[in-house]
Design a protein around this motif. Structure first.
Motif, PDB file in Angstrom:
ATOM      1  N   ILE A 154       0.855  -1.185   0.000  1.00  0.00           N
ATOM      2  CA  ILE A 154       0.000   0.000   0.000  1.00  0.00           C
ATOM      3  C   ILE A 154       0.894   1.239   0.000  1.00  0.00           C
ATOM      4  O   ILE A 154       1.792   1.365   0.833  1.00  0.00           O
ATOM      5  CB  ILE A 154      -0.934   0.033   1.217  1.00  0.00           C
ATOM      6  CG1 ILE A 154      -1.755  -1.265   1.289  1.00  0.00           C
ATOM      7  CG2 ILE A 154      -1.856   1.236   1.146  1.00  0.00           C
ATOM      8  CD1 ILE A 154      -2.737  -1.466   0.161  1.00  0.00           C
ATOM      9  N   ASP A 155       0.622   2.146  -0.918  1.00  0.00           N
ATOM     10  CA  ASP A 155       1.469   3.318  -1.110  1.00  0.00           C
ATOM     11  C   ASP A 155       0.683   4.592  -0.826  1.00  0.00           C
ATOM     12  O   ASP A 155      -0.337   4.861  -1.468  1.00  0.00           O
ATOM     13  CB  ASP A 155       1.983   3.332  -2.557  1.00  0.00           C
ATOM     14  CG  ASP A 155       2.738   4.604  -2.899  1.00  0.00           C
ATOM     15  OD1 ASP A 155       3.615   4.989  -2.097  1.00  0.00           O
ATOM     16  OD2 ASP A 155       2.451   5.199  -3.960  1.00  0.00           O
ATOM     17  N   ALA A 156       1.156   5.373   0.134  1.00  0.00           N
ATOM     18  CA  ALA A 156       0.592   6.703   0.393  1.00  0.00           C
ATOM     19  C   ALA A 156       1.320   7.695  -0.493  1.00  0.00           C
ATOM     20  O   ALA A 156       2.520   7.944  -0.316  1.00  0.00           O
ATOM     21  CB  ALA A 156       0.749   7.081   1.859  1.00  0.00           C
ATOM     22  N   GLY A 157       0.617   8.271  -1.446  1.00  0.00           N
ATOM     23  CA  GLY A 157       1.252   9.157  -2.400  1.00  0.00           C
ATOM     24  C   GLY A 157       1.953  10.343  -1.760  1.00  0.00           C
ATOM     25  O   GLY A 157       1.539  10.842  -0.719  1.00  0.00           O
ATOM     26  N   LEU A 205      -1.699   9.772   3.636  1.00  0.00           N
ATOM     27  CA  LEU A 205      -1.159   8.966   4.736  1.00  0.00           C
ATOM     28  C   LEU A 205      -2.236   8.524   5.726  1.00  0.00           C
ATOM     29  O   LEU A 205      -2.270   7.336   6.091  1.00  0.00           O
ATOM     30  CB  LEU A 205      -0.039   9.719   5.455  1.00  0.00           C
ATOM     31  CG  LEU A 205       0.638   8.943   6.585  1.00  0.00           C
ATOM     32  CD1 LEU A 205       1.250   7.642   6.070  1.00  0.00           C
ATOM     33  CD2 LEU A 205       1.712   9.803   7.267  1.00  0.00           C
ATOM     34  N   PRO A 206      -3.126   9.394   6.198  1.00  0.00           N
ATOM     35  CA  PRO A 206      -4.180   8.919   7.098  1.00  0.00           C
ATOM     36  C   PRO A 206      -5.042   7.808   6.485  1.00  0.00           C
ATOM     37  O   PRO A 206      -5.443   6.878   7.188  1.00  0.00           O
ATOM     38  CB  PRO A 206      -5.011  10.180   7.373  1.00  0.00           C
ATOM     39  CG  PRO A 206      -4.068  11.298   7.188  1.00  0.00           C
ATOM     40  CD  PRO A 206      -3.182  10.875   6.056  1.00  0.00           C
ATOM     41  N   VAL A 207      -5.305   7.900   5.186  1.00  0.00           N
ATOM     42  CA  VAL A 207      -6.081   6.841   4.534  1.00  0.00           C
ATOM     43  C   VAL A 207      -5.324   5.523   4.579  1.00  0.00           C
ATOM     44  O   VAL A 207      -5.878   4.459   4.915  1.00  0.00           O
ATOM     45  CB  VAL A 207      -6.408   7.219   3.077  1.00  0.00           C
ATOM     46  CG1 VAL A 207      -7.036   6.026   2.338  1.00  0.00           C
ATOM     47  CG2 VAL A 207      -7.351   8.409   3.030  1.00  0.00           C
ATOM     48  N   VAL A 208      -4.042   5.573   4.264  1.00  0.00           N
ATOM     49  CA  VAL A 208      -3.229   4.352   4.252  1.00  0.00           C
ATOM     50  C   VAL A 208      -3.122   3.752   5.653  1.00  0.00           C
ATOM     51  O   VAL A 208      -3.161   2.521   5.819  1.00  0.00           O
ATOM     52  CB  VAL A 208      -1.838   4.641   3.656  1.00  0.00           C
ATOM     53  CG1 VAL A 208      -0.862   3.521   3.969  1.00  0.00           C
ATOM     54  CG2 VAL A 208      -1.951   4.835   2.146  1.00  0.00           C
ATOM     55  N   GLN A 213      -4.187   0.101   6.797  1.00  0.00           N
ATOM     56  CA  GLN A 213      -3.333  -0.764   7.618  1.00  0.00           C
ATOM     57  C   GLN A 213      -4.119  -1.379   8.770  1.00  0.00           C
ATOM     58  O   GLN A 213      -4.030  -2.592   9.019  1.00  0.00           O
ATOM     59  CB  GLN A 213      -2.160   0.040   8.175  1.00  0.00           C
ATOM     60  CG  GLN A 213      -1.346  -0.709   9.221  1.00  0.00           C
ATOM     61  CD  GLN A 213      -0.225   0.119   9.799  1.00  0.00           C
ATOM     62  OE1 GLN A 213       0.937  -0.185   9.591  1.00  0.00           O
ATOM     63  NE2 GLN A 213      -0.554   1.167  10.529  1.00  0.00           N
ATOM     64  N   ALA A 214      -4.879  -0.560   9.485  1.00  0.00           N
ATOM     65  CA  ALA A 214      -5.638  -1.060  10.634  1.00  0.00           C
ATOM     66  C   ALA A 214      -6.623  -2.149  10.215  1.00  0.00           C
ATOM     67  O   ALA A 214      -6.841  -3.118  10.961  1.00  0.00           O
ATOM     68  CB  ALA A 214      -6.374   0.090  11.307  1.00  0.00           C
ATOM     69  N   LEU A 238       3.761  -1.174   3.874  1.00  0.00           N
ATOM     70  CA  LEU A 238       3.548   0.199   3.457  1.00  0.00           C
ATOM     71  C   LEU A 238       4.837   0.764   2.866  1.00  0.00           C
ATOM     72  O   LEU A 238       5.915   0.534   3.406  1.00  0.00           O
ATOM     73  CB  LEU A 238       3.110   1.078   4.626  1.00  0.00           C
ATOM     74  CG  LEU A 238       1.909   0.620   5.456  1.00  0.00           C
ATOM     75  CD1 LEU A 238       1.549   1.698   6.482  1.00  0.00           C
ATOM     76  CD2 LEU A 238       0.706   0.294   4.592  1.00  0.00           C
ATOM     77  N   THR A 239       4.725   1.513   1.774  1.00  0.00           N
ATOM     78  CA  THR A 239       5.927   2.147   1.225  1.00  0.00           C
ATOM     79  C   THR A 239       6.399   3.280   2.126  1.00  0.00           C
ATOM     80  O   THR A 239       7.584   3.606   2.161  1.00  0.00           O
ATOM     81  CB  THR A 239       5.672   2.706  -0.177  1.00  0.00           C
ATOM     82  OG1 THR A 239       4.597   3.659  -0.118  1.00  0.00           O
ATOM     83  CG2 THR A 239       5.311   1.592  -1.146  1.00  0.00           C
ATOM     84  N   ARG A 240       5.484   3.900   2.842  1.00  0.00           N
ATOM     85  CA  ARG A 240       5.851   4.876   3.870  1.00  0.00           C
ATOM     86  C   ARG A 240       4.793   4.841   4.965  1.00  0.00           C
ATOM     87  O   ARG A 240       3.605   4.676   4.693  1.00  0.00           O
ATOM     88  CB  ARG A 240       6.009   6.286   3.305  1.00  0.00           C
ATOM     89  CG  ARG A 240       4.736   6.981   2.846  1.00  0.00           C
ATOM     90  CD  ARG A 240       5.036   8.378   2.326  1.00  0.00           C
ATOM     91  NE  ARG A 240       3.846   9.125   1.933  1.00  0.00           N
ATOM     92  CZ  ARG A 240       3.215  10.010   2.700  1.00  0.00           C
ATOM     93  NH1 ARG A 240       3.657  10.259   3.921  1.00  0.00           N
ATOM     94  NH2 ARG A 240       2.143  10.645   2.265  1.00  0.00           N
ATOM     95  N   SER A 241       5.231   4.996   6.203  1.00  0.00           N
ATOM     96  CA  SER A 241       4.318   4.956   7.346  1.00  0.00           C
ATOM     97  C   SER A 241       4.337   6.270   8.115  1.00  0.00           C
ATOM     98  O   SER A 241       3.685   6.396   9.144  1.00  0.00           O
ATOM     99  CB  SER A 241       4.699   3.814   8.289  1.00  0.00           C
ATOM    100  OG  SER A 241       6.057   3.917   8.709  1.00  0.00           O
ATOM    101  N   ASP A 242       5.098   7.242   7.601  1.00  0.00           N
ATOM    102  CA  ASP A 242       5.143   8.559   8.239  1.00  0.00           C
ATOM    103  C   ASP A 242       5.354   9.603   7.157  1.00  0.00           C
ATOM    104  O   ASP A 242       5.242   9.312   5.960  1.00  0.00           O
ATOM    105  CB  ASP A 242       6.238   8.615   9.307  1.00  0.00           C
ATOM    106  CG  ASP A 242       7.634   8.426   8.733  1.00  0.00           C
ATOM    107  OD1 ASP A 242       7.753   8.174   7.508  1.00  0.00           O
ATOM    108  OD2 ASP A 242       8.616   8.550   9.485  1.00  0.00           O
TER     109      ASP A 242
END
Length: 534
Positions: free
Chosen positions: A361-364, A385-388, A392-393, A405-409
């Motif tokens: 899952i990638d947060a653009g 990011l909040p959507v991703v 995740q949850a 995740l490609t990024r988590s922050d």
């Protein structure tokens, strides 16, 4: 009698005023702080204490010895610590500190005791890169500074975040944390080493012949000692993740996972530039065995009946499940935190194994790349990011699906970095979340779906069906377009433009929890239908 009673009451009040209240702090007499083998002189008012189980140490005594400048404001009860261009501020009684105006959380609020500011021992470790250890028996804090990093002459002489610039050196591209996995992505391969240590509990991962890529460092906020952090919120097991350039002889990046409790874990190296530390559940008392001295050993990390009293060698778990003692954990020696266990190449291990499907899952956007700016000035990256994280949850509740995740922050992996994670892990599905925008005088409204390769069309159709039904915005269709993350990935890959940030109606919805939750649920439902997971 009345005079005697009045005299006693007055005496009690004087004692209450003169003697400082310690609240829930336990004063430890005759404590010690040892820095690089040398004992520091502690004033009577600057002893090590414990507060709610957290070891607290005198701030000024330590940071001045480390070469930082410290200032104190009586008016605001605030300590200011400076090193180079970095400024850190923390206030007595506050659980929040700031690094260059960016807020960070503290495990315990700084305590002002007899004119001395006490801070959590972990704060020293996380913000200076110093290795810490508390020996409760000897009432001694051991501090070991990292190896001195020599900056190449062409660089900034005050910059110790060296970037990769040699042919035999890998570049660290991204660090993320999701689904109890720390994922490190490199442009190249590495021979990582690791150790699991206690006092406090942490997993240390060293990546020799590795430096930071310029894209990774761009926009990063580094603390004192050039220590960076990955934001981890709401995780019951992981207190935080930090990273720094530990050495450049050879150039070595160190990543530390600070734990709230001892964890079973494994370290995975697929030899394609992806290194994973995967937690496998907290140590359970019923599964422990006893060492000769009566402390508990879970076959992974050393666990004592009191986590602050262990002085036994650390036991680590190899990727094949065997255990061994870390030779660097001699309790009589100054701790070095030097990982000693090499990680063998384990391409058959990691997420997506044991019959599970693997979703990336990638947060653009993220970090320096804000993405589109909405009609009211909000950033696209603060929508994606909040959507991703909501996706995740939901995926954490799916036993037959693994995910990364490609990024988590708020970081910025490059587009090739995002593709590399998915391809190197042989993911089954890649989904990228975005918000749309246009410069047209009148902005359209609605949801769009993008794909590049014909093999991705079915995934696009299924997920689009769920997303449009859930969000209730106009259906603007499914489009084939040559986008990097959907073109260069080798598995079915889609990019979702959930709505238009340039449209006032769409934008007002997109930053609400309700809209984001609906989108997350729809994406997960579509992924499950496509993968045939019930």
């Amino acid at each position: 009698m009345k005079k005697t009673g009045l005299w006693m009451l007055t005496l009690i009040m004087i004692f209450m005023i003169v003697l400082p209240a310690t609240g829930h702090a336990a004063i430890t007499e005759s404590t010690h702080i040892n820095l690089d083998g040398q004992e520091l002189a502690l004033p009577a008012s600057g002893q090590v204490e414990t507060v709610n189980g957290t070891v607290m140490v005198p701030l000024r005594v330590i940071v001045e010895q480390l070469g930082y400048k410290v200032g104190w404001s009586n008016r605001t009860q605030t300590a200011t610590i400076k090193q180079g261009k970095t400024t850190l501020q923390l206030a007595a009684g506050s659980h929040t500190a700031t690094v260059d105006d960016k807020a960070i959380d503290l495990p315990e609020a700084p305590l002002l005791q007899n004119g001395t500011t006490l801070v959590p021992l972990r704060f020293i470790s996380e913000n200076t890169g110093t290795t810490v250890k508390w020996d409760n028996t000897a009432k001694t804090v051991y501090l070991t500074t990292p190896k001195k990093v020599v900056t190449p002459a062409k660089g900034n002489p005050t910059d110790t975040t060296t970037t990769a610039d040699t042919a035999d050196q890998s570049a660290l591209q991204a660090i993320s944390f999701s689904d109890s996995r720390l994922t490190v992505t490199l442009n190249g391969t590495a021979s990582p080493k690791y150790s699991a240590l206690t006092n406090p509990n942490r997993i240390v991962l060293d990546l020799p012949k590795t430096a930071f890529s310029e894209s990774f460092l761009n926009g990063k906020v580094m603390n004192l000692g050039n220590v960076g952090k990955v934001d981890v919120t709401g995780d019951p097991d992981v207190a935080g993740i930090r990273y720094s350039l530990f050495s450049n002889e050879p150039s070595t990046v160190r990543v530390v996972m600070d734990l709230n409790n001892a964890q079973k874990y494994k370290v995975i190296n697929n030899n394609k530039g992806v290194v994973i530390v995967e937690l496998d559940g907290a140590v359970k008392p019923s599964s422990t065995i006893t060492n000769g001295n009566g402390t508990a050993n879970n076959g992974n990390t050393q666990v004592s009946s009191n986590p602050n009293t262990s002085t036994d060698p650390v036991v680590v778990t190899n990727p094949d499940g065997s255990t061994s003692t870390d030779p660097n954990s001699d309790p009589t020696a100054t701790p070095t935190d030097t990982p000693s266990k090499a990680v063998p190449v384990t391409p058959s291990s990691g997420p997506g194994k044991d019959g599970k499907k693997l979703v990336v899952i990638d947060a653009g956007h993220g970090g320096k790349d804000s993405g589109a700016i909405s009609i009211t000035g909000k950033y696209e990256k603060n929508f994606t990011l909040p959507v991703v994280l909501k996706i995740q949850a939901l995926l954490e509740q799916e036993p037959d699906i693994d995910f990364v995740l490609t990024r988590s922050d708020d970081s910025y992996p490059t587009l090739p970095d995002r593709v590399k994670v998915a391809n190197d892990l042989n993911a089954d599905v890649f989904v990228s979340i975005h918000g749309n925008s246009t410069t047209s005088a009148v902005s359209p409204s609605g949801t769009e779906m993008y794909y590049s390769r014909s093999s991705s069309l079915t995934l696009a159709q299924i997920v689009h069906k769920h997303v449009v039904a859930a969000l209730g915005l106009s259906d603007r269709g499914i489009h084939q377009k040559s986008l990097h993350v959907t073109r260069e990935t080798t598995m079915p890959a889609i990019l979702i433009e959930a709505g238009y940030l340039s449209n006032p109606t769409d934008e007002a919805l997109m930053y609400t929890d309700a809209f984001q939750e609906q989108l997350a649920e729809a994406v997960v439902a579509g992924i499950k239908e496509y993968l045939g997971v019930s």
